[in-house]
Motif scaffolding. Sequence first.
Motif, PDB file in Angstrom:
ATOM      1  N   SER A 180     -26.797  79.090  26.675  1.00 28.11           N
ATOM      2  CA  SER A 180     -27.356  78.833  25.274  1.00 28.11           C
ATOM      3  C   SER A 180     -28.132  77.435  25.323  1.00 28.11           C
ATOM      4  O   SER A 180     -28.917  77.530  24.473  1.00 28.11           O
ATOM      5  CB  SER A 180     -26.346  78.978  24.438  1.00 28.11           C
ATOM      6  N   GLU A 181     -27.780  76.575  26.237  1.00 30.15           N
ATOM      7  CA  GLU A 181     -28.227  75.452  26.395  1.00 30.15           C
ATOM      8  C   GLU A 181     -29.778  75.034  27.255  1.00 30.15           C
ATOM      9  O   GLU A 181     -30.329  73.996  27.348  1.00 30.15           O
ATOM     10  CB  GLU A 181     -27.404  74.237  26.508  1.00 30.15           C
ATOM     11  N   ILE A 182     -29.849  76.065  27.994  1.00 31.47           N
ATOM     12  CA  ILE A 182     -30.833  76.166  28.981  1.00 31.47           C
ATOM     13  C   ILE A 182     -32.097  76.512  28.390  1.00 31.47           C
ATOM     14  O   ILE A 182     -32.176  77.598  28.052  1.00 31.47           O
ATOM     15  CB  ILE A 182     -30.421  77.039  30.261  1.00 31.47           C
ATOM     16  N   ARG A 183     -33.069  75.859  28.702  1.00 30.76           N
ATOM     17  CA  ARG A 183     -34.583  76.143  28.234  1.00 30.76           C
ATOM     18  C   ARG A 183     -35.594  76.495  29.451  1.00 30.76           C
ATOM     19  O   ARG A 183     -36.563  76.961  29.232  1.00 30.76           O
ATOM     20  CB  ARG A 183     -35.197  75.150  27.429  1.00 30.76           C
ATOM     21  N   SER A 184     -34.913  76.111  30.612  1.00 29.65           N
ATOM     22  CA  SER A 184     -35.851  75.939  31.961  1.00 29.65           C
ATOM     23  C   SER A 184     -35.011  76.294  33.081  1.00 29.65           C
ATOM     24  O   SER A 184     -34.343  75.497  33.565  1.00 29.65           O
ATOM     25  CB  SER A 184     -36.660  74.699  32.053  1.00 29.65           C
ATOM     26  N   ILE A 185     -35.429  77.400  33.757  1.00 28.20           N
ATOM     27  CA  ILE A 185     -34.620  77.738  34.937  1.00 28.20           C
ATOM     28  C   ILE A 185     -35.448  77.041  36.212  1.00 28.20           C
ATOM     29  O   ILE A 185     -36.085  77.842  37.063  1.00 28.20           O
ATOM     30  CB  ILE A 185     -34.599  79.464  35.475  1.00 28.20           C
ATOM     31  N   LYS A 186     -35.635  75.662  36.224  1.00 30.36           N
ATOM     32  CA  LYS A 186     -36.145  75.012  37.296  1.00 30.36           C
ATOM     33  C   LYS A 186     -35.490  73.607  37.482  1.00 30.36           C
ATOM     34  O   LYS A 186     -35.089  72.953  36.312  1.00 30.36           O
ATOM     35  CB  LYS A 186     -37.587  74.882  36.783  1.00 30.36           C
ATOM     36  N   SER A 187     -35.183  73.446  38.660  1.00 31.95           N
ATOM     37  CA  SER A 187     -34.735  71.922  38.905  1.00 31.95           C
ATOM     38  C   SER A 187     -35.538  71.317  39.819  1.00 31.95           C
ATOM     39  O   SER A 187     -36.194  71.776  40.930  1.00 31.95           O
ATOM     40  CB  SER A 187     -33.275  72.107  39.478  1.00 31.95           C
ATOM     41  N   SER A 188     -35.620  70.189  39.875  1.00 23.32           N
ATOM     42  CA  SER A 188     -36.462  69.424  40.912  1.00 23.32           C
ATOM     43  C   SER A 188     -35.639  67.969  41.285  1.00 23.32           C
ATOM     44  O   SER A 188     -35.133  67.363  40.554  1.00 23.32           O
ATOM     45  CB  SER A 188     -37.901  68.976  40.541  1.00 23.32           C
ATOM     46  N   PHE A 189     -35.900  67.580  42.607  1.00 21.42           N
ATOM     47  CA  PHE A 189     -35.336  66.360  42.767  1.00 21.42           C
ATOM     48  C   PHE A 189     -35.925  65.898  44.157  1.00 21.42           C
ATOM     49  O   PHE A 189     -36.798  66.636  44.862  1.00 21.42           O
ATOM     50  CB  PHE A 189     -33.933  66.519  43.129  1.00 21.42           C
ATOM     51  N   GLN A 190     -35.647  64.622  44.700  1.00 23.73           N
ATOM     52  CA  GLN A 190     -36.077  64.096  45.956  1.00 23.73           C
ATOM     53  C   GLN A 190     -35.149  63.991  46.869  1.00 23.73           C
ATOM     54  O   GLN A 190     -34.097  63.706  46.754  1.00 23.73           O
ATOM     55  CB  GLN A 190     -37.045  62.739  45.625  1.00 23.73           C
ATOM     56  N   LEU A 191     -35.574  64.200  48.123  1.00 21.33           N
ATOM     57  CA  LEU A 191     -34.630  64.359  49.274  1.00 21.33           C
ATOM     58  C   LEU A 191     -35.064  63.425  50.547  1.00 21.33           C
ATOM     59  O   LEU A 191     -36.362  63.595  51.005  1.00 21.33           O
ATOM     60  CB  LEU A 191     -34.193  65.774  49.689  1.00 21.33           C
ATOM     61  N   ARG A 192     -34.321  62.716  51.110  1.00 23.50           N
ATOM     62  CA  ARG A 192     -34.648  61.930  52.497  1.00 23.50           C
ATOM     63  C   ARG A 192     -33.709  61.777  53.298  1.00 23.50           C
ATOM     64  O   ARG A 192     -32.495  61.550  53.037  1.00 23.50           O
ATOM     65  CB  ARG A 192     -35.034  60.395  52.032  1.00 23.50           C
ATOM     66  N   THR A 193     -33.913  62.441  54.654  1.00 21.33           N
ATOM     67  CA  THR A 193     -32.843  62.524  55.588  1.00 21.33           C
ATOM     68  C   THR A 193     -33.651  62.546  56.901  1.00 21.33           C
ATOM     69  O   THR A 193     -34.682  63.118  57.174  1.00 21.33           O
ATOM     70  CB  THR A 193     -32.148  63.642  55.266  1.00 21.33           C
ATOM     71  N   PHE A 194     -32.842  62.119  58.025  1.00 22.79           N
ATOM     72  CA  PHE A 194     -33.100  62.369  59.455  1.00 22.79           C
ATOM     73  C   PHE A 194     -32.227  63.437  60.128  1.00 22.79           C
ATOM     74  O   PHE A 194     -32.289  63.905  61.194  1.00 22.79           O
ATOM     75  CB  PHE A 194     -32.829  61.048  60.314  1.00 22.79           C
ATOM     76  N   ASP A 195     -31.187  63.914  59.113  1.00 23.29           N
ATOM     77  CA  ASP A 195     -30.225  64.669  59.578  1.00 23.29           C
ATOM     78  C   ASP A 195     -30.697  66.308  59.681  1.00 23.29           C
ATOM     79  O   ASP A 195     -31.315  66.777  58.396  1.00 23.29           O
ATOM     80  CB  ASP A 195     -29.106  64.799  58.621  1.00 23.29           C
ATOM     81  N   PRO A 196     -30.576  66.995  60.540  1.00 22.48           N
ATOM     82  CA  PRO A 196     -31.064  68.303  60.629  1.00 22.48           C
ATOM     83  C   PRO A 196     -30.210  69.412  59.823  1.00 22.48           C
ATOM     84  O   PRO A 196     -30.805  70.530  59.774  1.00 22.48           O
ATOM     85  CB  PRO A 196     -31.294  68.559  62.101  1.00 22.48           C
ATOM     86  N   GLU A 197     -29.263  69.008  59.453  1.00 19.90           N
ATOM     87  CA  GLU A 197     -28.310  70.127  59.043  1.00 19.90           C
ATOM     88  C   GLU A 197     -27.353  69.626  57.739  1.00 19.90           C
ATOM     89  O   GLU A 197     -26.759  68.523  57.954  1.00 19.90           O
ATOM     90  CB  GLU A 197     -27.403  70.721  60.303  1.00 19.90           C
TER      91      GLU A 197
END
Length: 392
Positions: free
Chosen positions: A63-80
Amino acid sequence: MAMFWKAMADGLLLTLSITLLGWGVEGQGNGRGKKEVSGRANVYLGQDRDIWRPLIHTTVNFSEIRSIKSSFQLRTFDPEGVIFYGDTKNGEDWFVLSLKDGIPLMQISKNGILVSVAGGPQLNDGKWHTLEVSNQEQFVILEVDGSNRLVVGTGMLSKQEVLSGELRLAVGGILINKEKMIVQFEPQMDGCVREGSWLNLTIPWEVEAEELWPCYQHVQPGSYFPGTGFAIFNTSVFPIEADHGFKTELWGDFSKMHGTILSIKAPGQELMFTLVANNNTQEVTLTFGGEKISMRDTFKRLVITFQTDLLQALQDEDQSKTLSISPLSHPGYLTTWREGRLAVGGLLGEGEDVVGSEFLTGCLEKIQVQGRDLDLDLAVKHPSISSHSCPA
């Protein structure tokens, strides 16, 4: 990851001193003994814990959700590793975003039907990437840096379906049994997530650790040893052939290392081989049995070749800097090594004891054994070691 490194012998027992570095991220309490942080917090995904458990998680009513969308930033050298998880119906329907071979992998379960898809750009390049996950009717969409879309058409969502109850979100782990996934992968990732905007909500996230370890501001590829522990392999995972020998290659700025870089010990025998850097004397010392070789620490690459009747150390591929030891006092030593231990970043002693002052401090930019990259994620290692990144 190559099966070559997965053949580690069962029963390897190692007692490590879990002395963390005092790193912390400020958080609030929630009255249940758990700290809370903002969803925009920097989260180091490789922090020590049960590797499948999330580092942070939250629960929200639909009932609190107005947008089914999430965003973030990711940084890695790890492949998995696992990045982001969400579920409804207490885990009956779920979504997992991870990396596999450096490529985004989405896995979805809806009404008992499983779907997975992998694709998009290589993300383990050490750069910050912006990822956005959204749900649009029958499709789950992943965008990377504003484009490079990866779309999963589930064909399972009814437009008339009214979602109710709670939605759980997690970063750095999952809340279901790992066996439910279609594609299995190693979960722990040496990487960072920041600037999260989760369903356009500002609710706090619970922290599963006492403190969150922060991310380094700048990173470079490599394995970082902060002087608090080491990584250990069974030598049985390496194909040692007496005719062709055993070769180890190490890359890094040896002038910035201090402590034991490498040690090898055969079962029931005294320590046979060590490679130690000393910042005070500005030397790197190779010891084999009772014999020693001392080298100035100005080189950036060292190739050590063990053969039946000869040990050679080659600096920076300069043949004029080749040093040798004839292991006459250890005939057949390559055969005894096959059931031994190889430690990176520490000095093996009796049993699996180590001397704390001998732990390595510094960055090994690359490690190869028998011509293959050594992945420290497949070792038994101290949690303070970063397997794929070093502070730059």
